[in-house]
Design a protein around this motif. Structure first.
Motif, PDB file in Angstrom:
ATOM      1  N   GLY A  47      38.038  11.948  74.844  1.00 29.39           N
ATOM      2  CA  GLY A  47      37.188  12.394  75.939  1.00 29.39           C
ATOM      3  C   GLY A  47      37.124  11.384  77.069  1.00 29.39           C
ATOM      4  N   LEU A  48      37.137  10.092  76.730  1.00 34.33           N
ATOM      5  CA  LEU A  48      37.134   9.053  77.761  1.00 34.33           C
ATOM      6  C   LEU A  48      38.425   9.092  78.578  1.00 34.33           C
ATOM      7  CD1 LEU A  48      35.591   6.034  75.796  1.00 34.33           C
ATOM      8  CD2 LEU A  48      34.452   7.573  77.405  1.00 34.33           C
ATOM      9  N   TYR A  49      39.549   9.297  77.887  1.00 34.62           N
ATOM     10  CA  TYR A  49      40.824   9.448  78.605  1.00 34.62           C
ATOM     11  C   TYR A  49      40.760  10.671  79.530  1.00 34.62           C
ATOM     12  CZ  TYR A  49      43.471   6.218  75.525  1.00 34.62           C
ATOM     13  OH  TYR A  49      43.962   5.123  74.844  1.00 34.62           O
ATOM     14  N   ARG A  50      40.278  11.768  78.983  1.00 36.18           N
ATOM     15  CA  ARG A  50      40.247  13.023  79.749  1.00 36.18           C
ATOM     16  C   ARG A  50      39.400  12.888  81.013  1.00 36.18           C
ATOM     17  NH1 ARG A  50      38.250  15.846  75.993  1.00 36.18           N
ATOM     18  NH2 ARG A  50      36.075  15.748  76.725  1.00 36.18           N
ATOM     19  N   ASP A  51      38.329  12.089  80.913  1.00 32.82           N
ATOM     20  CA  ASP A  51      37.425  11.948  82.048  1.00 32.82           C
ATOM     21  C   ASP A  51      37.837  10.853  83.028  1.00 32.82           C
ATOM     22  OD1 ASP A  51      35.864  13.986  81.093  1.00 32.82           O
ATOM     23  OD2 ASP A  51      34.382  12.686  80.147  1.00 32.82           O
ATOM     24  N   ALA A  52      38.860  10.080  82.689  1.00 32.42           N
ATOM     25  CA  ALA A  52      39.264   8.966  83.557  1.00 32.42           C
ATOM     26  C   ALA A  52      40.379   9.387  84.515  1.00 32.42           C
ATOM     27  CB  ALA A  52      39.710   7.777  82.725  1.00 32.42           C
ATOM     28  N   ARG A  53      40.283   8.929  85.716  1.00 27.75           N
ATOM     29  CA  ARG A  53      41.376   9.117  86.670  1.00 27.75           C
ATOM     30  C   ARG A  53      42.358   7.947  86.623  1.00 27.75           C
ATOM     31  NH1 ARG A  53      40.764  12.828  91.295  1.00 27.75           N
ATOM     32  NH2 ARG A  53      39.062  14.246  90.759  1.00 27.75           N
ATOM     33  N   VAL A  54      41.856   6.772  86.253  1.00 30.22           N
ATOM     34  CA  VAL A  54      42.689   5.560  86.244  1.00 30.22           C
ATOM     35  C   VAL A  54      42.539   4.866  84.900  1.00 30.22           C
ATOM     36  CG1 VAL A  54      43.037   3.273  87.271  1.00 30.22           C
ATOM     37  CG2 VAL A  54      42.557   5.248  88.739  1.00 30.22           C
ATOM     38  N   PHE A  55      43.644   4.397  84.362  1.00 28.91           N
ATOM     39  CA  PHE A  55      43.681   3.596  83.139  1.00 28.91           C
ATOM     40  C   PHE A  55      44.206   2.222  83.509  1.00 28.91           C
ATOM     41  CE2 PHE A  55      46.556   2.008  79.745  1.00 28.91           C
ATOM     42  CZ  PHE A  55      45.640   1.806  78.722  1.00 28.91           C
ATOM     43  N   VAL A  56      43.498   1.158  83.120  1.00 31.57           N
ATOM     44  CA  VAL A  56      43.924  -0.191  83.474  1.00 31.57           C
ATOM     45  C   VAL A  56      44.146  -1.013  82.209  1.00 31.57           C
ATOM     46  CG1 VAL A  56      41.507  -0.919  83.827  1.00 31.57           C
ATOM     47  CG2 VAL A  56      43.385  -2.265  84.814  1.00 31.57           C
ATOM     48  N   SER A  57      45.304  -1.662  82.138  1.00 27.46           N
ATOM     49  CA  SER A  57      45.675  -2.478  80.981  1.00 27.46           C
ATOM     50  C   SER A  57      46.584  -3.602  81.467  1.00 27.46           C
ATOM     51  CB  SER A  57      46.404  -1.625  79.940  1.00 27.46           C
ATOM     52  OG  SER A  57      46.898  -2.403  78.878  1.00 27.46           O
ATOM     53  N   VAL A  58      46.122  -4.866  81.327  1.00 28.64           N
ATOM     54  CA  VAL A  58      46.887  -5.982  81.899  1.00 28.64           C
ATOM     55  C   VAL A  58      47.095  -7.121  80.889  1.00 28.64           C
ATOM     56  CG1 VAL A  58      46.327  -5.517  84.310  1.00 28.64           C
ATOM     57  CG2 VAL A  58      44.738  -6.862  82.923  1.00 28.64           C
ATOM     58  N   PRO A  59      47.615  -6.835  79.695  1.00 29.06           N
ATOM     59  CA  PRO A  59      47.831  -7.912  78.721  1.00 29.06           C
ATOM     60  C   PRO A  59      48.904  -8.888  79.186  1.00 29.06           C
ATOM     61  CG  PRO A  59      48.864  -5.896  77.964  1.00 29.06           C
ATOM     62  CD  PRO A  59      48.055  -5.528  79.179  1.00 29.06           C
ATOM     63  N   LYS A  60      48.892 -10.072  78.557  1.00 23.94           N
ATOM     64  CA  LYS A  60      49.911 -11.077  78.864  1.00 23.94           C
ATOM     65  C   LYS A  60      51.255 -10.699  78.257  1.00 23.94           C
ATOM     66  CE  LYS A  60      46.475 -14.804  78.713  1.00 23.94           C
ATOM     67  NZ  LYS A  60      46.032 -16.009  77.963  1.00 23.94           N
ATOM     68  N   SER A  61      51.207 -10.019  77.109  1.00 22.52           N
ATOM     69  CA  SER A  61      52.428  -9.600  76.420  1.00 22.52           C
ATOM     70  C   SER A  61      52.150  -8.271  75.747  1.00 22.52           C
ATOM     71  CB  SER A  61      52.831 -10.650  75.371  1.00 22.52           C
ATOM     72  OG  SER A  61      53.972 -10.222  74.625  1.00 22.52           O
ATOM     73  N   ASP A  62      53.151  -7.399  75.707  1.00 22.43           N
ATOM     74  CA  ASP A  62      52.948  -6.095  75.086  1.00 22.43           C
ATOM     75  C   ASP A  62      54.292  -5.413  74.888  1.00 22.43           C
ATOM     76  OD1 ASP A  62      51.325  -4.197  73.971  1.00 22.43           O
ATOM     77  OD2 ASP A  62      50.398  -3.532  75.833  1.00 22.43           O
ATOM     78  N   ALA A  63      54.324  -4.538  73.891  1.00 21.83           N
ATOM     79  CA  ALA A  63      55.431  -3.611  73.754  1.00 21.83           C
ATOM     80  C   ALA A  63      54.926  -2.270  74.284  1.00 21.83           C
ATOM     81  CB  ALA A  63      55.871  -3.544  72.301  1.00 21.83           C
ATOM     82  N   THR A  64      55.496  -1.169  73.832  1.00 24.25           N
ATOM     83  CA  THR A  64      54.986   0.132  74.264  1.00 24.25           C
ATOM     84  C   THR A  64      53.670   0.390  73.547  1.00 24.25           C
ATOM     85  OG1 THR A  64      57.163   1.064  74.721  1.00 24.25           O
ATOM     86  CG2 THR A  64      55.395   2.610  74.254  1.00 24.25           C
ATOM     87  N   SER A  65      52.595   0.450  74.297  1.00 28.95           N
ATOM     88  CA  SER A  65      51.278   0.612  73.688  1.00 28.95           C
ATOM     89  C   SER A  65      50.929   2.082  73.553  1.00 28.95           C
ATOM     90  CB  SER A  65      50.239  -0.156  74.517  1.00 28.95           C
ATOM     91  OG  SER A  65      49.368   0.671  75.167  1.00 28.95           O
TER      92      SER A  65
END
Length: 359
Positions: free
Chosen positions: A244-262
């Motif tokens: 529901g939080l995803y559905r209600d969001a217009r923007v998703f922000v994620s800025v890790p230092k390292s990551d694979a496909t999350s």
């Protein structure tokens, strides 16, 4: 087919178990903690709890004993770190094929710690019958570390693609849902949000910070010290609440230092969020800056980047264009059951090899 799954007590291991179970006859698990009841599969057999620490020298023997008792057809190991080290020693002297799935930090960060860790990871990669990575970049790093018998690029995927979102009904909301650990730089998101709140153009926008972790209290204190009035900390929420939080969001922000496909990125894209991401190779495989999201080259300037993307995401037509592309990408490359079938196909390919070519 009888599968032995070996992995740490993580939701990713448990989710994989539940997803792959319909594709095999029997599944058995070696892990480091309790398996939650929700992930129990009808064909789940033995569950062995072990210590995957490097000092737990008896662990390999315990796994070897289970292998001798079960006689599995194939072994699937998750993470090229100490988990794979114990599994590799347990499999020594057998002709069992085994698949090694890399998660990210095990090959992107661990080998940088010291020469011993680099050697350990490289030896694990070289010993496996096949390796999987969830990004092309991580696959290339694996090949730099060791000779790989076979490499496949695929991810665990999101559970299912939800119905197309009603863009016009989405509130002016931004979502962060990564763990509250230094790696994920949630503090940078909070500081960037202070710039957003200070700009009258974004008076209607809110930020939801989901999940929790070792930095949660620090983050709440930081938000209070900055005088932020439109930030909500939810803590961990149930999957249906997070959807529901995803559905209600217009923007998703994620800025890790390292990551694979999350998986969180795939879920955000599938639910119709515009992604704002740190400049990491795996992210570049999903988002083209300025087309279906934004890549932030300098996290110190995240506030400026967020402001630009909020202006874009407030426009229903512009957001809809990005959402259409993102949902198509997820449908083609990021769905759980489709990718579980691909993992099962790898198992069958390895079992079809002559015994002498399986290791």
């Amino acid at each position: 087919m009888k599968l032995l799954l070996i992995g740490s007590a993580s939701v990713h291991t448990f989710r994989y178990l539940a997803g792959i179970a319909p594709h095999v006859d029997e599944i058995h698990l070696v892990t480091s903690g309790e398996l939650p009841a929700r992930y129990h599969a009808a064909n789940l057999g033995r569950v062995l709890q072990v210590d995957f620490g490097l000092r737990a020298l008896a662990t390999a023997g315990r796994i070897a004993g289970l292998i001798a008792a079960l006689q599995p057809d194939i072994v699937h190991v998750h993470q090229a770190n100490s988990v794979a080290w114990h599994a590799r020693r347990a499999l020594a002297g057998t002709s069992l094929p085994w698949l090694l799935t890399c998660w990210g930090s095990d090959v992107l960060l661990l080998p940088r710690q010291n020469r011993f860790m680099k050697h350990l990871v490289a030896a694990n990669l070289a010993a496996a019958s096949a390796v999987t990575s969830d990004s092309l970049h991580m696959a290339a790093v694996c090949r730099e570390l060791a000779p790989i018998a076979r490499m496949d690029v695929l991810n665990f995927g999101m559970d299912a693609l939800p119905p197309a979102p009603d863009i016009a009904a989405k509130p002016l909301s931004v979502l962060s849902c990564r763990l509250h650990k230094p790696l994920y730089r949630i503090d940078s998101i909070v500081r960037a949000w202070a710039e957003v709140e200070a700009d009258p153009r974004f008076a209607g926008w809110t930020l939801t910070v989901a999940a929790s972790g070792e930095e949660t209290e620090h983050l709440k204190t930081l938000a209070a010290s900055l005088g932020l009035a439109r930030v909500t900390f939810t803590g961990f929420v149930a999957p249906e609440v997070l959807a529901g939080l995803y559905r209600d969001a217009r923007v998703f922000v994620s800025v890790p230092k390292s990551d694979a496909t999350s998986i969180s990125l795939l879920e955000a894209m599938g639910h119709g969020c515009l992604p704002v991401l740190s400049n990491l190779p795996a992210n570049l495989e999903w988002v083209l800056d300025g087309v279906n999201g934004a890549i932030v080259e300098d996290v110190q300037r995240l506030g400026t980047a967020l402001q630009a993307q909020l202006l874009r995401a407030a426009d229903d037509a512009q957001l809809a264009e990005a959402v259409t592309l993102n949902r198509r990408l997820v449908a083609e490359k990021g769905l759980h059951q489709h990718n579980m079938q691909r993992f099962a196909d790898i198992y069958r390919d390895l079992l079809a090899l002559p015994e002498g070519n399986r290791r």
